[in-house]
Design a protein around this motif. Structure first.
Motif, PDB file in Angstrom:
ATOM      1  N   ARG A  87      56.394  62.455  27.017  1.00 47.34           N
ATOM      2  CA  ARG A  87      56.316  61.532  28.154  1.00 47.34           C
ATOM      3  C   ARG A  87      57.294  61.950  29.251  1.00 47.34           C
ATOM      4  O   ARG A  87      56.969  61.917  30.442  1.00 47.34           O
ATOM      5  CB  ARG A  87      56.631  60.121  27.663  1.00 47.34           C
ATOM      6  N   ALA A  91      56.262  63.240  33.044  1.00 48.52           N
ATOM      7  CA  ALA A  91      56.784  62.563  34.233  1.00 48.52           C
ATOM      8  C   ALA A  91      57.568  63.520  35.126  1.00 48.52           C
ATOM      9  O   ALA A  91      57.543  63.409  36.355  1.00 48.52           O
ATOM     10  CB  ALA A  91      57.670  61.386  33.822  1.00 48.52           C
ATOM     11  N   ASP A 253      59.007  56.989  37.727  1.00 52.11           N
ATOM     12  CA  ASP A 253      57.736  57.229  37.046  1.00 52.11           C
ATOM     13  C   ASP A 253      57.807  56.854  35.576  1.00 52.11           C
ATOM     14  O   ASP A 253      56.856  56.307  35.006  1.00 52.11           O
ATOM     15  CB  ASP A 253      57.325  58.695  37.203  1.00 52.11           C
ATOM     16  N   LEU A 254      58.937  57.147  34.949  1.00 53.24           N
ATOM     17  CA  LEU A 254      59.106  56.775  33.535  1.00 53.24           C
ATOM     18  C   LEU A 254      59.093  55.264  33.362  1.00 53.24           C
ATOM     19  O   LEU A 254      58.529  54.742  32.400  1.00 53.24           O
ATOM     20  CB  LEU A 254      60.418  57.339  32.994  1.00 53.24           C
ATOM     21  N   GLN A 256      57.462  53.146  35.041  1.00 51.49           N
ATOM     22  CA  GLN A 256      56.127  52.603  35.255  1.00 51.49           C
ATOM     23  C   GLN A 256      55.127  53.031  34.188  1.00 51.49           C
ATOM     24  O   GLN A 256      54.037  52.451  34.089  1.00 51.49           O
ATOM     25  CB  GLN A 256      55.593  53.049  36.622  1.00 51.49           C
ATOM     26  N   SER A 257      55.492  54.058  33.380  1.00 50.16           N
ATOM     27  CA  SER A 257      54.553  54.542  32.372  1.00 50.16           C
ATOM     28  C   SER A 257      54.539  53.607  31.174  1.00 50.16           C
ATOM     29  O   SER A 257      55.501  52.910  30.911  1.00 50.16           O
ATOM     30  CB  SER A 257      54.922  55.960  31.943  1.00 50.16           C
TER      31      SER A 257
END
Length: 258
Positions: A87, A91, A253-254, A256-257
């Motif tokens: 992940r 990202a 981004d992390l 929101q993942s």
């Protein structure tokens, strides 16, 4: 001058290098398709297929009924929790490419495990003289930009636990001087970035900043590496600014993942 730790062998065997890189990818990231492996290595699908077939034959990889490859029995102990690294890599990659586009130097994302660090993502720049991909490579933490940044997050007791004397029985010269290391880590904490000039590899300079999770703890480091002849200390503020912006974008981004 420090001794280089990762000089390429004089007679480098590309097929072996490719196979080891694929094994590291499967170990860190979980499932990969044939096309993804070919693209990452920069080889034809037929070449990637031959490499994967050999890894499957030797139990370093398995192919499931969806035709996806994942770590095999030989790597299974390290394959139980690939999702976090996968992940993070997913990202970070778009932002690594942007950093390379701005600075025209190679960029990396690195995580720490105990007293070592592993490069989980690496994007090379286009310059003829450049620092090559370090993806999948492991270095002693205290000798790298990323390691200094991530060790700087530890308390004195946690740092002692990373470097217990008994772990280095028979090889005491590999254990860092903790008093000196603490002084250096305090300086890294104060500045918020780290600079490595030839410490892990002769002729290479790296500048890095931390990537933090929602709790504020450092998950990894984002760094840029360049030949020492191209490093200009007057560019350091702009290098740090570019890296800090990129690290913030990865963090967003992390967050929101899923």
């Amino acid at each position: 001058m420090s001794k280089p730790l990762k000089n390429p062998p004089t007679y480098m065997i590309n097929s072996v290098d490719h196979a080891l890189r694929v094994a590291a990818m499967l170990q860190l990231e979980g499932e990969l398709t044939l096309s993804e492996v070919a693209e990452r290595l920069g080889v034809a699908r037929s070449t990637a297929h031959r490499l994967l077939a050999m890894l499957v034959y030797r139990d370093f990889a398995v192919q499931d009924d969806r035709r996806l490859y994942r770590a095999g029995p030989v790597l299974e102990l390290a394959a139980h929790s690939p999702s976090a690294a996968s992940r993070l890599r997913a990202a970070a990659l778009p932002h690594l490419h942007r950093v390379v586009g701005v600075l025209d130097e190679s960029a990396n994302v690195v995580v720490r495990t105990g007293d070592t660090v592993r490069f989980i993502a690496s994007v090379e720049c286009s310059q003829a003289l450049r620092v090559g991909s370090r993806e999948g490579m492991v270095f002693p933490a205290h000798r790298t930009t990323a390691g200094l940044l991530l060790l700087a997050e530890l308390t004195d007791e946690e740092l002692e636990a990373v470097y217990p004397p008994e772990r280095y029985a028979g090889r005491p010269t590999e254990r860092p001087d903790l008093a000196r290391l603490r002084t250096e880590l305090a300086r890294v904490r104060r500045k918020g970035f780290a600079v490595n000039q030839g410490r892990s590899e002769r002729g290479v300079v790296a500048v890095g900043v931390p990537i933090r999770g929602p709790d504020g703890n450092a998950l990894a480091s984002l760094s840029v590496s360049m030949p020492s002849g191209r490093y200009d200390k007057h560019r350091l503020p702009s290098l740090v600014d570019t890296l800090t912006r990129a690290a913030g974008a990865v963090e967003a981004d992390l967050a929101q993942s899923p």
